[in-house]
Design a protein around this motif. Sequence first.
Motif, PDB file in Angstrom:
ATOM      1  N   ALA A   1      16.130  53.713   1.783  1.00 19.81           N
ATOM      2  CA  ALA A   1      15.981  54.734   2.829  1.00 19.81           C
ATOM      3  C   ALA A   1      17.158  55.707   2.808  1.00 19.81           C
ATOM      4  O   ALA A   1      16.959  56.920   2.896  1.00 19.81           O
ATOM      5  CB  ALA A   1      15.858  54.065   4.199  1.00 19.81           C
ATOM      6  N   MET A   2      18.379  55.179   2.660  1.00 23.43           N
ATOM      7  CA  MET A   2      19.548  56.058   2.606  1.00 23.43           C
ATOM      8  C   MET A   2      19.495  56.951   1.375  1.00 23.43           C
ATOM      9  O   MET A   2      19.799  58.134   1.452  1.00 23.43           O
ATOM     10  CB  MET A   2      20.834  55.241   2.612  1.00 23.43           C
ATOM     11  N   HIS A   3      19.098  56.376   0.235  1.00 22.65           N
ATOM     12  CA  HIS A   3      19.008  57.163  -0.996  1.00 22.65           C
ATOM     13  C   HIS A   3      17.965  58.268  -0.858  1.00 22.65           C
ATOM     14  O   HIS A   3      18.208  59.408  -1.230  1.00 22.65           O
ATOM     15  CB  HIS A   3      18.675  56.259  -2.178  1.00 22.65           C
ATOM     16  N   LEU A   4      16.805  57.915  -0.326  1.00 15.52           N
ATOM     17  CA  LEU A   4      15.749  58.909  -0.164  1.00 15.52           C
ATOM     18  C   LEU A   4      16.179  60.015   0.796  1.00 15.52           C
ATOM     19  O   LEU A   4      15.989  61.192   0.524  1.00 15.52           O
ATOM     20  CB  LEU A   4      14.457  58.255   0.328  1.00 15.52           C
ATOM     21  N   ASN A   5      16.769  59.656   1.911  1.00 13.79           N
ATOM     22  CA  ASN A   5      17.236  60.672   2.852  1.00 13.79           C
ATOM     23  C   ASN A   5      18.323  61.539   2.237  1.00 13.79           C
ATOM     24  O   ASN A   5      18.322  62.749   2.394  1.00 13.79           O
ATOM     25  CB  ASN A   5      17.739  60.033   4.143  1.00 13.79           C
ATOM     26  N   GLY A   6      19.247  60.932   1.515  1.00 17.82           N
ATOM     27  CA  GLY A   6      20.302  61.696   0.862  1.00 17.82           C
ATOM     28  C   GLY A   6      19.747  62.624  -0.199  1.00 17.82           C
ATOM     29  O   GLY A   6      20.184  63.760  -0.336  1.00 17.82           O
ATOM     30  N   GLY A   7      18.755  62.159  -0.944  1.00 14.15           N
ATOM     31  CA  GLY A   7      18.124  62.995  -1.957  1.00 14.15           C
ATOM     32  C   GLY A   7      17.407  64.169  -1.345  1.00 14.15           C
ATOM     33  O   GLY A   7      17.452  65.283  -1.856  1.00 14.15           O
ATOM     34  N   THR A   8      16.749  63.939  -0.208  1.00 17.88           N
ATOM     35  CA  THR A   8      16.057  65.023   0.487  1.00 17.88           C
ATOM     36  C   THR A   8      17.042  66.079   0.942  1.00 17.88           C
ATOM     37  O   THR A   8      16.831  67.269   0.740  1.00 17.88           O
ATOM     38  CB  THR A   8      15.288  64.468   1.714  1.00 17.88           C
ATOM     39  N   VAL A   9      18.150  65.633   1.515  1.00 13.82           N
ATOM     40  CA  VAL A   9      19.159  66.579   1.988  1.00 13.82           C
ATOM     41  C   VAL A   9      19.727  67.361   0.813  1.00 13.82           C
ATOM     42  O   VAL A   9      19.903  68.571   0.885  1.00 13.82           O
ATOM     43  CB  VAL A   9      20.270  65.850   2.770  1.00 13.82           C
ATOM     44  N   GLN A  10      19.995  66.683  -0.305  1.00 15.51           N
ATOM     45  CA  GLN A  10      20.586  67.359  -1.460  1.00 15.51           C
ATOM     46  C   GLN A  10      19.657  68.431  -2.007  1.00 15.51           C
ATOM     47  O   GLN A  10      20.091  69.528  -2.314  1.00 15.51           O
ATOM     48  CB  GLN A  10      20.925  66.349  -2.565  1.00 15.51           C
ATOM     49  N   VAL A  11      18.375  68.135  -2.126  1.00 15.71           N
ATOM     50  CA  VAL A  11      17.418  69.132  -2.618  1.00 15.71           C
ATOM     51  C   VAL A  11      17.385  70.336  -1.683  1.00 15.71           C
ATOM     52  O   VAL A  11      17.411  71.477  -2.131  1.00 15.71           O
ATOM     53  CB  VAL A  11      16.014  68.507  -2.772  1.00 15.71           C
ATOM     54  N   LEU A  12      17.335  70.074  -0.381  1.00 20.08           N
ATOM     55  CA  LEU A  12      17.318  71.178   0.580  1.00 20.08           C
ATOM     56  C   LEU A  12      18.605  71.986   0.509  1.00 20.08           C
ATOM     57  O   LEU A  12      18.582  73.211   0.572  1.00 20.08           O
ATOM     58  CB  LEU A  12      17.100  70.643   1.998  1.00 20.08           C
ATOM     59  N   GLU A  13      19.737  71.288   0.356  1.00 14.78           N
ATOM     60  CA  GLU A  13      21.013  71.990   0.258  1.00 14.78           C
ATOM     61  C   GLU A  13      21.035  72.900  -0.967  1.00 14.78           C
ATOM     62  O   GLU A  13      21.473  74.037  -0.890  1.00 14.78           O
ATOM     63  CB  GLU A  13      22.170  70.996   0.192  1.00 14.78           C
ATOM     64  N   ASP A  14      20.572  72.391  -2.092  1.00 15.11           N
ATOM     65  CA  ASP A  14      20.576  73.178  -3.323  1.00 15.11           C
ATOM     66  C   ASP A  14      19.696  74.414  -3.187  1.00 15.11           C
ATOM     67  O   ASP A  14      20.104  75.520  -3.541  1.00 15.11           O
ATOM     68  CB  ASP A  14      20.111  72.338  -4.510  1.00 15.11           C
ATOM     69  N   LYS A  15      18.478  74.242  -2.690  1.00 16.79           N
ATOM     70  CA  LYS A  15      17.559  75.376  -2.550  1.00 16.79           C
ATOM     71  C   LYS A  15      18.098  76.392  -1.555  1.00 16.79           C
ATOM     72  O   LYS A  15      18.071  77.590  -1.801  1.00 16.79           O
ATOM     73  CB  LYS A  15      16.177  74.890  -2.105  1.00 16.79           C
TER      74      LYS A  15
ATOM     75  N   PRO B   1      18.058  68.628   7.224  1.00 15.90           N
ATOM     76  CA  PRO B   1      16.836  68.179   6.560  1.00 15.90           C
ATOM     77  C   PRO B   1      15.611  68.391   7.429  1.00 15.90           C
ATOM     78  O   PRO B   1      15.683  68.308   8.656  1.00 15.90           O
ATOM     79  CB  PRO B   1      17.082  66.695   6.304  1.00 15.90           C
ATOM     80  N   ASP B   2      14.511  68.676   6.792  1.00 13.99           N
ATOM     81  CA  ASP B   2      13.228  68.836   7.464  1.00 13.99           C
ATOM     82  C   ASP B   2      12.754  67.466   7.928  1.00 13.99           C
ATOM     83  O   ASP B   2      12.704  66.526   7.145  1.00 13.99           O
ATOM     84  CB  ASP B   2      12.234  69.448   6.477  1.00 13.99           C
ATOM     85  N   GLY B   3      12.385  67.323   9.178  1.00 15.33           N
ATOM     86  CA  GLY B   3      11.974  66.038   9.737  1.00 15.33           C
ATOM     87  C   GLY B   3      10.800  65.397   9.040  1.00 15.33           C
ATOM     88  O   GLY B   3      10.639  64.183   9.074  1.00 15.33           O
ATOM     89  N   LYS B   4       9.941  66.180   8.385  1.00 17.17           N
ATOM     90  CA  LYS B   4       8.788  65.628   7.684  1.00 17.17           C
ATOM     91  C   LYS B   4       9.198  64.833   6.462  1.00 17.17           C
ATOM     92  O   LYS B   4       8.454  63.997   6.000  1.00 17.17           O
ATOM     93  CB  LYS B   4       7.838  66.731   7.228  1.00 17.17           C
ATOM     94  N   HIS B   5      10.359  65.118   5.914  1.00 17.29           N
ATOM     95  CA  HIS B   5      10.760  64.527   4.653  1.00 17.29           C
ATOM     96  C   HIS B   5      11.901  63.529   4.791  1.00 17.29           C
ATOM     97  O   HIS B   5      12.505  63.156   3.793  1.00 17.29           O
ATOM     98  CB  HIS B   5      11.152  65.634   3.672  1.00 17.29           C
ATOM     99  N   VAL B   6      12.200  63.102   5.980  1.00 13.76           N
ATOM    100  CA  VAL B   6      13.288  62.170   6.231  1.00 13.76           C
ATOM    101  C   VAL B   6      12.722  60.884   6.808  1.00 13.76           C
ATOM    102  O   VAL B   6      11.802  60.914   7.622  1.00 13.76           O
ATOM    103  CB  VAL B   6      14.313  62.794   7.203  1.00 13.76           C
ATOM    104  N   ILE B   7      13.274  59.761   6.382  1.00  8.94           N
ATOM    105  CA  ILE B   7      12.874  58.474   6.950  1.00  8.94           C
ATOM    106  C   ILE B   7      13.673  58.293   8.231  1.00  8.94           C
ATOM    107  O   ILE B   7      14.886  58.115   8.198  1.00  8.94           O
ATOM    108  CB  ILE B   7      13.135  57.325   5.966  1.00  8.94           C
ATOM    109  N   GLY B   8      13.000  58.375   9.357  1.00  9.59           N
ATOM    110  CA  GLY B   8      13.651  58.267  10.651  1.00  9.59           C
ATOM    111  C   GLY B   8      13.694  56.838  11.162  1.00  9.59           C
ATOM    112  O   GLY B   8      13.219  55.908  10.509  1.00  9.59           O
ATOM    113  N   MET B   9      14.264  56.667  12.356  1.00  8.38           N
ATOM    114  CA  MET B   9      14.315  55.373  13.029  1.00  8.38           C
ATOM    115  C   MET B   9      13.664  55.537  14.398  1.00  8.38           C
ATOM    116  O   MET B   9      13.947  56.500  15.109  1.00  8.38           O
ATOM    117  CB  MET B   9      15.756  54.919  13.195  1.00  8.38           C
TER     118      MET B   9
END
Length: 79
Positions: free
Chosen positions: A29-43, A59-67
Amino acid sequence: MAARPEWDGTIIHRPALMNALWEYAPKYAMHLNGGTVQVLEDKLARFLGKAGQEAIPQPDGKHVIGMFPDAGTDFLLLE
């Protein structure tokens, strides 16, 4: 977090699935969330850089694993 739209609320309970990922696979979950943020940051950085601007991306809420504290971890809605 992406899932088949027709499954959401009929076969899986999305908030409980996200909770299960945090409970049973927190590194994933941490890896996926971090990857999502990194892609968004780059774009965003490339886009805003062309415009001479910079921003702190969120990060866009649709693409993040929330709690979801009240959802539990029983995500399958099959009877």
